[in-house]
Each structure stands twice: as C-alpha cells, then as structure tokens.
Design a protein around this motif. Structure first.
Motif, PDB file in Angstrom:
ATOM      1  N   ASN A 259      13.081   2.070  14.993  1.00 29.47           N
ATOM      2  CA  ASN A 259      11.778   1.681  14.453  1.00 29.47           C
ATOM      3  C   ASN A 259      11.807   0.214  14.044  1.00 29.47           C
ATOM      4  O   ASN A 259      12.783  -0.241  13.426  1.00 29.47           O
ATOM      5  N   VAL A 260      10.749  -0.484  14.373  1.00 32.95           N
ATOM      6  CA  VAL A 260      10.638  -1.892  13.998  1.00 32.95           C
ATOM      7  C   VAL A 260       9.816  -1.952  12.722  1.00 32.95           C
ATOM      8  O   VAL A 260       8.623  -1.601  12.707  1.00 32.95           O
ATOM      9  N   ASP A 261      10.461  -2.341  11.651  1.00 35.67           N
ATOM     10  CA  ASP A 261       9.777  -2.427  10.362  1.00 35.67           C
ATOM     11  C   ASP A 261       8.843  -3.636  10.346  1.00 35.67           C
ATOM     12  O   ASP A 261       9.218  -4.733  10.759  1.00 35.67           O
ATOM     13  N   ASP A 262       7.642  -3.386   9.834  1.00 38.63           N
ATOM     14  CA  ASP A 262       6.608  -4.426   9.812  1.00 38.63           C
ATOM     15  C   ASP A 262       6.859  -5.406   8.676  1.00 38.63           C
ATOM     16  O   ASP A 262       7.286  -5.036   7.582  1.00 38.63           O
ATOM     17  N   VAL A 263       6.602  -6.655   8.958  1.00 35.13           N
ATOM     18  CA  VAL A 263       6.518  -7.674   7.929  1.00 35.13           C
ATOM     19  C   VAL A 263       5.136  -8.290   8.031  1.00 35.13           C
ATOM     20  O   VAL A 263       4.482  -8.241   9.086  1.00 35.13           O
ATOM     21  N   ASN A 264       4.661  -8.824   6.972  1.00 35.58           N
ATOM     22  CA  ASN A 264       3.303  -9.366   6.940  1.00 35.58           C
ATOM     23  C   ASN A 264       3.288 -10.734   7.618  1.00 35.58           C
ATOM     24  O   ASN A 264       3.348 -11.781   6.963  1.00 35.58           O
ATOM     25  N   ASP A 265       3.177 -10.715   8.949  1.00 33.80           N
ATOM     26  CA  ASP A 265       3.230 -11.961   9.688  1.00 33.80           C
ATOM     27  C   ASP A 265       1.916 -12.258  10.409  1.00 33.80           C
ATOM     28  O   ASP A 265       1.852 -13.177  11.214  1.00 33.80           O
ATOM     29  N   ASN A 266       0.854 -11.481  10.152  1.00 31.98           N
ATOM     30  CA  ASN A 266      -0.445 -11.712  10.798  1.00 31.98           C
ATOM     31  C   ASN A 266      -1.531 -11.777   9.727  1.00 31.98           C
ATOM     32  O   ASN A 266      -1.681 -10.863   8.909  1.00 31.98           O
ATOM     33  N   ALA A 267      -2.253 -12.860   9.764  1.00 32.21           N
ATOM     34  CA  ALA A 267      -3.385 -12.994   8.838  1.00 32.21           C
ATOM     35  C   ALA A 267      -4.568 -12.189   9.374  1.00 32.21           C
ATOM     36  O   ALA A 267      -4.732 -12.044  10.588  1.00 32.21           O
ATOM     37  N   PRO A 268      -5.409 -11.663   8.511  1.00 30.66           N
ATOM     38  CA  PRO A 268      -6.594 -10.929   8.981  1.00 30.66           C
ATOM     39  C   PRO A 268      -7.559 -11.855   9.717  1.00 30.66           C
ATOM     40  O   PRO A 268      -7.591 -13.062   9.481  1.00 30.66           O
ATOM     41  N   GLU A 269      -8.366 -11.248  10.620  1.00 28.53           N
ATOM     42  CA  GLU A 269      -9.295 -12.018  11.441  1.00 28.53           C
ATOM     43  C   GLU A 269     -10.690 -11.405  11.336  1.00 28.53           C
ATOM     44  O   GLU A 269     -10.837 -10.194  11.209  1.00 28.53           O
ATOM     45  N   PHE A 270     -11.724 -12.273  11.431  1.00 27.34           N
ATOM     46  CA  PHE A 270     -13.102 -11.808  11.426  1.00 27.34           C
ATOM     47  C   PHE A 270     -13.470 -11.272  12.810  1.00 27.34           C
ATOM     48  O   PHE A 270     -13.076 -11.837  13.839  1.00 27.34           O
ATOM     49  N   ILE A 271     -14.267 -10.234  12.839  1.00 26.04           N
ATOM     50  CA  ILE A 271     -14.815  -9.712  14.084  1.00 26.04           C
ATOM     51  C   ILE A 271     -16.300  -9.430  13.858  1.00 26.04           C
ATOM     52  O   ILE A 271     -16.746  -9.242  12.736  1.00 26.04           O
ATOM     53  N   GLY A 272     -17.069  -9.384  14.944  1.00 23.88           N
ATOM     54  CA  GLY A 272     -18.492  -9.093  14.835  1.00 23.88           C
ATOM     55  C   GLY A 272     -19.323 -10.330  14.561  1.00 23.88           C
ATOM     56  O   GLY A 272     -18.830 -11.466  14.529  1.00 23.88           O
ATOM     57  N   SER A 273     -20.616 -10.088  14.378  1.00 26.86           N
ATOM     58  CA  SER A 273     -21.580 -11.187  14.196  1.00 26.86           C
ATOM     59  C   SER A 273     -21.413 -11.843  12.832  1.00 26.86           C
ATOM     60  O   SER A 273     -21.038 -11.189  11.852  1.00 26.86           O
ATOM     61  N   ARG A 274     -21.750 -13.125  12.801  1.00 26.26           N
ATOM     62  CA  ARG A 274     -21.705 -13.871  11.552  1.00 26.26           C
ATOM     63  C   ARG A 274     -23.095 -14.297  11.095  1.00 26.26           C
ATOM     64  O   ARG A 274     -23.221 -15.196  10.270  1.00 26.26           O
ATOM     65  N   PHE A 275     -24.142 -13.641  11.636  1.00 23.82           N
ATOM     66  CA  PHE A 275     -25.512 -14.005  11.284  1.00 23.82           C
ATOM     67  C   PHE A 275     -26.226 -12.785  10.708  1.00 23.82           C
ATOM     68  O   PHE A 275     -26.195 -11.694  11.294  1.00 23.82           O
ATOM     69  N   PHE A 276     -26.891 -12.985   9.578  1.00 23.06           N
ATOM     70  CA  PHE A 276     -27.628 -11.921   8.906  1.00 23.06           C
ATOM     71  C   PHE A 276     -29.004 -12.444   8.517  1.00 23.06           C
ATOM     72  O   PHE A 276     -29.211 -13.657   8.380  1.00 23.06           O
ATOM     73  N   THR A 277     -29.947 -11.509   8.334  1.00 23.23           N
ATOM     74  CA  THR A 277     -31.295 -11.875   7.881  1.00 23.23           C
ATOM     75  C   THR A 277     -31.710 -10.945   6.749  1.00 23.23           C
ATOM     76  O   THR A 277     -31.298  -9.783   6.694  1.00 23.23           O
ATOM     77  N   VAL A 278     -32.546 -11.487   5.875  1.00 21.62           N
ATOM     78  CA  VAL A 278     -33.084 -10.701   4.766  1.00 21.62           C
ATOM     79  C   VAL A 278     -34.394 -11.352   4.335  1.00 21.62           C
ATOM     80  O   VAL A 278     -34.555 -12.572   4.448  1.00 21.62           O
ATOM     81  N   GLU A 279     -35.339 -10.529   3.902  1.00 18.78           N
ATOM     82  CA  GLU A 279     -36.615 -11.059   3.439  1.00 18.78           C
ATOM     83  C   GLU A 279     -36.447 -11.772   2.100  1.00 18.78           C
ATOM     84  O   GLU A 279     -35.689 -11.308   1.238  1.00 18.78           O
TER      85      GLU A 279
END
Length: 929
Positions: A259-279
């Motif tokens: 088993n390969v033990d995980d180390v925290n070597d990956n930063a989180p990444e954004f996915i999906g749209s970055r545009f929102f609307t609201v009245e």
C-alpha cells in the motif's frame, strides 16, 4: 534522516503481529524446526536493531495501544503528546498526518477515530512533519484488550505452523532519496530445511512500472528503487516464490500487497462555473450558488477535507466552510451601486489547518435588476405655452431619470396627467428613445375661459416598484394659453327648437345668433345655411332668424326620432367663421288617416266551416292621432260578413253566411282615435286553398304560378320566335319576284355569297352562283400544268386579271358603277367562264366582305329603280294572282343551268311553294356552250 523504533519493542510488536496475522496451518508438523528457527532468528534481529539504534540520532518507538473491540467515533486512541513529539530528535513537530482514513490526528498530537469501527488488531502510521519540512514516521499498533487471552486459549486448542512470515507493508508516496531503500523482508519456513532463494514478479517488478521493486534472492529483502506517486499507483500487487538450489519450488507462492501511504502533496482545485447571478434587494439567506472543488489526495482523509473561506465582500455574502454554498448576507444588495461583485475564495485541505495546502480563485456574482427606482423629474416645476384652439399639437417634453437597467420595463416610463385634464384636452405619450414624456393638446383650449391651465404629471414604470417604500413621483406643469383672433361662436353650440309639422311657410321658428369671443357681441356677423336635407328652413342673413321654407313633415324619411338637423355658419367681418347646429323637434299633428295596405285578401274555403281573414291597417301618425283604430262596415255592406277580435291596428273579417267560391268586395270604414278616416274596399277571394300558409294560396293561382320564371320566359321566347318568323315570311314574299341578275349588258360580273335564308336546299350540292353574262366557261381539268395571265376590260369600265395554274384559277376583278370601284379576289378551282371567273366550290377563299357586297347591291338596285321599262325592267317585282300551275301569268321563270352535268331541272318537281324561292337565286339567262 528517519529514526528507528526501539528494537525490543519493535520485535515484540512484530512477533505478536506476525502470529496474529500470518500464522497458517501447515499440512506437515515441523514443531522442532520451528522452535529452532525462532530461537535462532530472535538474537539475529536483536543484534541488527541494536546496530541500527546506535546509528540513529533520536528514537521514535511504535505506539502500542490496547483498545476495546468496538470503537465509537471520536474515541481518543492516545492522549500522550510525547509519543509524537520527536523526543531527542532536536526537531519540533508542526503537522501530523494519519495513513489510515479511519483515524485523525489533532494539531496537539491526539489520535482520535473519525467514525465508529470494529477491530481485532489494527496497524497504521502517523507521519510527523517537523519545522524543517522533514517527515518522521511513527507506527501505531492497536490490539483488543482480550486479545492475549484469546490467543493463548486458541494456541492451547490448536497448534499453527507458519509458512510465510511477512505482513502486508506500505510505502510513503514521494519518499525522499537516497534510493534504493529497503522495504520489507520475506521468509519461508522451507529455509530452515533447504538452502533456498526467492523470486518476485508482477506489478512494479516485471509489469508496469517495471523495476520499481527489487529483491535480494538470498535474504528475501525487498527494496524500492524510486519514489512512488500514490495518485498514480495507490497499491501494488505482486507475487513471491521460493525455490531450492535445484530449482524446485518449495512452498506455495505468496501474494504480496504494498500500500502506498498518502501524503498531502496535492492542493485542492476549483471545478465548475465561476459565475453566479442573484437579484438585487433579495432577502438575506438567499442561495446564490455553490463553489465546487476537488483534491487528488486520498479521499475521506484530512488531506481531502476542504474548507472554503471568503476573502472579501464578507459584508455582502457568506459561504459555508465545508459545502461551498454562497448565500446573500444582507437584503440591501444594490445593482445601481455595483452590478458585478468579484469575490475571492480560498480552498484549503486538512480541514483548513495552517499546514494545509490551498488554492484561491475569483468568482463573479452579477446582480440582476429589479424595479427599485421610480422615474424622477429633473425639474421641480415645468412651464409650457400653447395657442388657443390648437388641436393635436405637441406642447412640451418632460425628461425623467431612472437608475434601473436601461430599455427594460423597470426603466421605461409611463406618463399620465393626473390633475387638470377633467375635460380630456390632453394626452401623454412616451418617446421610446429618450424616455421623455410628450404632452399633446388634443382638444383646443379657449383663452377667454382659461388663460392658464395647471396640470399635474405623474411618471410610472411599466412594472410595479419592489424592494422600496418610495412611491411614484409627480411634478406640476403650468400651461399658458395664447390668445388669437377667433371666429364667431354660437351659444349654445346646439340649439333645440320645437315645431309642429305642417306649419305655414314663412313661419319664424326661432333665432340662432353667434357672438364674437373677443367683444362678446353679434355686430357685423352674417348667417348662412350649411346643411338642410329637405330645404325646409331659410336663415335670415343679418338676424339669424329661422323661417320655414317648405312643409315640415314628421313622417318624412329625413326625420329621425322626430328630429330634423340643420347646420348654420356664422361669418364675421374678418371672414372668420363659426359653426352651429339646430335640432328641430317636430311635434305630430293628425295629418294622416288610417289605410289598409293590403286590400287583396285570400280566404280559404273549408266546407261547412265559415272562413275568416285578418285585415290590418296602419296610420303614419303617433298616438293619440293614430291607434287604437276603429273598424266598421261601409254603407254598402250586404250583411254577409262580420268583424271580430279587433286590436289596435287589425280586425278579423269573417263570413256571416256560407258563400260559394269567388271574388267579393267588402267596404270597410277605418278611423283613428280622433275619428278621422275613410271608407276603403277590401277584395276577398274565397277559394279552395292548396296551402294555407302566408295567408293562403288558391289552387288556380298555385297552378299558374307554378310555371315560375322559366315558364314566363318560355312564353316570351315563343312570342318573339313567332314574330321573327312573321317578319321573315314578309321579307320572302316582298322579294319573291325580284330577279337578282347581278350583271349588265356589258358583261360585268359579280358574285353572290351563300346564305342560309331560303337557299335552294341541300339538293343543290354547290353554292349559289352569280353568273356573269357572256362569261366563257373553261374546264380547269384541261388546264393542268398551264400558267397563264390575262388582263380583261369591258366597256362599262370593269377590268381584271386572271391567273391560271394547274386545275384552278386565281382571279382579281375590279368593277365600277358610277364613281365607285369594287375589288374582289379569290382562289377558284376546276372551271373558268369567259374572261372572268365564277365561284364553283364551297371551299373558296374570297376577300370580298359583306360590306362590299351590300354596297354593290345597293347601287345595283338604284339602277333598277331608275327605269321601270328599260333594260332592268325584267328584274322588277311583278304581281301574280296565283303561283304554280294554271296561273294566268304563267311561270315566274326557271333557274339557269350552270352546265349540263349540273342541271337544276329537278327543281321543277318540287311544287309551287318552293319553285318561286329557287327562282330568286337564278336568272333565266343561261350561259355556256
């Protein structure tokens, strides 16, 4: 440099773990060899670990913890900070990472369970990162509290022999050099009996990634040759085999899992749209959108536990730290202040711990428009001016401002005159381009009445206001009315007069005057009539008096609902005009007596039953000068009739006695309510009816009327046909004895066309011929192939030219009578006569027109009338007392023969009725050889 645990503790844990996991029942009992193997292996391992320990700069011992079999979530495994404090290593821990997702390590070194689980034994490691970025590994070994007793009781019941002794082992991803590094040693029980060597194969050895693991064949030590990325290879599975020196496999193959033990070597990444609307102006807590992120590290561990943080605009929005959902924090979002908000969001793993890896991104939140701003006026008071009597003119423009989104219903303005428009003089519109209010005057204003008009203008939007307490705004407007010289005005504009009908001509029925609006008098104004459909009224030019010019009749079709309209025009000295209307209400007088419109009635005979019929009368006057009407019998009433069931305008006439069918006259006296009336006669036809609808229809009438329009048309056409036949007979008789010999003594020729009127009959196969005296007959059959041209003249001035070709002749002839010339030409076949040609066959193509023939015949007849006893005397009409055989006058004549082969002698046998008609077509002179 990585420290090694204390050798005694490590060996003790390793042996205990080996017995609990890898003990396998063997088919052959080798108790003695096993005991000897264990006694020999323990001193060797102890010596090796002592040497390693002496080379280490610090010591990290495994943590041995006895725990219950069932562990709830949040159970504290170890509270000791010294176990993970890197004691003696001259380093300070700053971060802890668990290799098992079931356990988490707090920042103070406390190990807890993430969720509930059940174990017998459990082993994992904690990666401790110091302040210099160096990773240290501490093994954590968990066992149940009653595990020792269970093992002892189990061993007492059954002895288990070991075959392979290695445990599943693990690697740390992205381990630092130097390489290769020893990972684990494998050993088989067969090594106690035989000299053996080991081989491994599979993933990471002989399969991709090839060469990652190597094996010392004699000792069984497995080493790793390079760093491994867990995100690419989370686990390796390969196989170990053992052979003696003869190459014989001495044990079953051993599957090995790394088993390969995980180390925290990956930063989180954004996915999906970055545009929102609201009245804008939305309620606080309104959901705007969700920020999505991912982490490539091992799922369900702190390495992938992402925390969302809003870095700006925290007064406007908030974000859930673990779901990433963005919501409105206030209800005062204002698009007009800022229509787009750029927010910075941070995502950090390790649950947001300071040592977690993070990423940052910008998101755009667009505020959509709502109608939260009313139109506002730029001025507090507007002023404008318009001339009086102007209509449908633009007075002024009223600009407004609106902060809402342009060209939307929230921005577009609607204007209304809310005060000062009670008379409907004004209209408001909106300029679609500028959004300005347009004020129009649609009905002219009067300066003399209202020199200044105060208006109030209200501006609205196409949709209601929301999110604000502000109301629609209004602005005052002062409109000045300009004065101008106006035409005279009638007062009132409509004059009502009551007049009795039939008043004498010249009667003054009223006066209609106009006033000058400037000086309020009628001086110098003249009056003229504009419309008067019946020419009943005259207008006195200087005074405006209205007099009757003709009889006013209330019953006239020009009167509608007892009213008659005329229009008057007033003209002042400056030629300006004004118009007024006079409505004459005509009062009724008793000038009409009742009349019975339908005086021909049908009464159906019904055998012994006495018949009856409804008599209706009408009076053009109105009550009380008309209905109810009074019906009585006249003075000559014979007593055979009686009246009953009288109404206001009708009465039932009934037989008093039985009478035969026939036509009867009944005198009736009809009077109105005032007693005015006269005696009228009603004709009643008593008959047997075929149908009793529509008042009844007598049988005879029904039969005659059944002919209908087609029968009447047939009768008319028959009469016309008889009339035409009579005219035809008269024409035949009048021209019976006339000899149409169309030639003169000079031999001039002519031609008579076929006619359908009194022809010789179908027995004569060829058309009628007009013979030219003295013409020479030529047989065209003998002229085949001959082409000849002749010019022919005569003493009378006739001349022509003939062309001969083949069996026919083409002839042109011109004849002259007096000063007129006639031209004819044609194609003739077979025969030619003399110096001219004759029409022989019915297929002749001729250029002579009927008009030319008519003119020729008219001239010919004129010559015939000149001399009764001259050379044309034979062609004049003669009177005979009897036609046919035995007549004293003898025969009229016989038809001329064209040739022997076409003799018409057979016509003599047709009888006396036909022979004179045939004689008309032929002369008595016969030409030919």
């Amino acid at each position: 440099m990585r420290a090694t645990p204390h050798p005694e503790d490590f060996i003790r844990a390793r042996l205990s773990d080996t017995r609990s996991v890898t003990l396998v029942e063997s088919r052959e009992i080798r108790h003695t060899h096993s005991r000897m193997y264990e006694r020999a292996l323990f001193p060797l391992c102890l010596l090796t670990l002592v040497l390693i320990q002496s080379a280490a700069s610090c010591e990290l011992r495994p943590v041995l913890v006895q725990v219950p079999k069932r562990l709830p979530a949040g159970y504290v495994i170890s509270e000791s900070k010294e176990e993970l404090s890197l004691k003696g290593c001259a380093a300070k821990p700053v971060a802890f990472t668990s290799s098992d997702p079931d356990f988490a390590v707090n920042t103070d070194g406390t190990i807890i369970t993430v969720h509930g689980l059940e174990i017998t034994t459990k082993r994992f490691s904690v990666l401790v990162q110091d302040e210099n970025g160096i990773d240290w590994r501490v093994d954590i070994i968990l066992s149940c509290k009653d595990e020792a007793s269970q093992k002892s009781s189990s061993a007492a019941r059954k002895r288990i022999k070991r075959r392979w002794r290695p445990l599943p082992f693990s690697l740390i991803e992205n381990d630092r050099p130097p390489f290769p590094k020893e990972v684990e040693m494998i050993a088989s029980d067969s090594s106690a009996t035989y000299s053996v060597y080991y081989e491994i194969s599979g993933q990471g050895v002989t399969l991709d990634p090839v060469g990652l693991f190597t094996l010392n064949k004699q000792t069984g030590m497995i080493s790793v040759t390079r760093a491994v990325d867990r995100e690419q290879y989370p686990q390796f599975n390969f196989t170990a085999r053992v052979f003696d020196l003869n190459g014989k496999e001495r044990d079953e193959s051993l599957p090995i899992t790394v088993n390969v033990d995980d180390v925290n070597d990956n930063a989180p990444e954004f996915i999906g749209s970055r545009f929102f609307t609201v009245e804008e102006r939305c309620r606080a807590g309104t959901r705007i959108g969700k920020v999505n992120a991912t982490d490539k590290d091992q799922p369900n561990t702190s390495h992938t536990l992402i925390k969302f943080t809003l870095l700006n605009s925290t007064n406007m929005f908030s974000i859930d730290p673990f779901t990433g959902e963005i919501t409105a924090k206030t209800n005062t979002l204002d698009r007009e202040a800022q229509d787009k908000v750029y927010v910075e969001i941070e995502i950090r793993d390790m649950g947001g711990a300071p040592n977690g890896l993070f990423s940052r991104g910008t998101f755009v939140i667009t505020l959509t428009d709502v109608n939260d701003n009313p139109p506002t006026f730029k001025e507090k008071l507007y002023k404008a001016k318009v001339q009086e009597n102007q209509e449908n003119v633009l007075v002024t423009r009223i600009p407004v401002e609106d902060k809402d989104l342009v060209n939307t219903p929230n921005w577009k303005a609607l204007f209304e005159v809310t005060k000062g428009n009670e008379s409907g003089n004004f209209r408001m519109e909106t300029d679609p381009k500028t959004n300005e209010g347009l004020l129009y005057v649609i009905k002219g204003l009067d300066f003399e009445k209202t020199p200044l008009v105060n208006l109030e203008i209200t501006a609205r939007n196409e949709v209601p206001l929301v999110g604000t307490d502000t109301k629609w705004l209004t602005v005052p407007l002062e409109l000045s009315v300009g004065d101008e010289d106006e035409g005279p005005e009638f007062n009132p504009s409509i004059l009502y007069l009551k007049v009795k009908e039939n008043v004498p001509n010249g009667t003054v029925i009223g006066t209609y005057k106009a006033l000058d609006p400037e000086n309020k008098n009628s001086d110098g104004i003249k009056y003229y009539k504009m419309t008067d459909p019946g020419n009943w009224i005259t207008v006195v030019e200087n005074t405006g008096e209205l007099k009757t010019a003709n009889t006013i009749d209330r019953e006239s079709p020009l009167v509608h609902k007892d009213m008659y309209n005329i229009t008057i025009r007033a003209v002042d000295e400056s030629k300006k005009t004004g118009k007024g209307m006079v409505i004459i209400q005509i009062e009724d007088v008793n000038d009409n007596i009742p009349v019975i419109p339908g005086k021909d009635l049908i009464m159906c005979s019904k055998g012994d039953t006495l018949g009856s019929v409804l008599v209706e009368a009408m009076d053009m006057d109105k009550p009380p000068y008309s209905t109810p009407l009074l019906f009585e019998f006249g003075a000559d009433h014979d007593g055979k009739w009686k009246l009953k069931d009288a109404t206001d305008s009708s009465v039932v006439l009934e037989q008093a006695v039985a009478m035969p069918n026939g036509l009867y006259s009944v005198p009736l006296l009809v009077k109105d309510l005032q007693g005015f009336g006269k005696e009228q006669t009603v004709n009643v036809r008593l008959c047997t009816c075929e149908r009793e609808d529509n008042g009844g229809i007598c049988g005879a009438r029904s039969a005659s009327s059944s002919l209908g329009s087609l029968g009447i048309l047939a009768l008319v056409l028959s009469g016309l046909l008889l009339l035409l036949l009579s005219l035809l007979l008269i024409f035949i008789c009048s021209t019976k004895r006339e000899k149409l010999y169309i030639s003169d003594d000079t031999g001039t020729g002519g031609m008579l066309l076929k006619s359908n009127t009194e022809a010789p009959g179908e027995e004569v196969k060829d058309g009628a011929l007009m013979l030219i005296p003295g013409a020479e007959v030529v047989d065209g059959s003998q002229q085949s192939g001959l082409m000849e041209s002749k010019n022919m003249t005569s003493a009378s001035g006739r001349y022509g030219q003939s062309f001969f070709q083949g069996g026919g002749v083409y002839n042109t002839t011109t004849q002259e009578f007096g000063t007129e010339k006639f031209y004819s030409s044609g194609r003739y076949d077979n025969n030619m006569y003399g110096n001219a040609t004759i029409q022989k066959l019915s297929n002749t193509n001729t250029l002579d027109t009927w008009k030319t023939n008519g003119r020729y015949l008219d001239r010919k007849l004129a010559y015939l009338g000149d001399e009764e006893e001259g050379r044309y005397a034979d062609d004049l009409l003669k009177t005979y007392g009897h036609e046919g055989m035995g007549s004293p006058a003898g025969s009229v004549g016989c038809c001329s023969l064209v040739a022997e082969q076409e003799s018409l002698e057979f016509l003599n046998t047709l009888g006396p009725k036909f022979r004179p008609l045939a004689d008309v077509c032929y002369t008595t002179n016969r030409t030919g050889n």
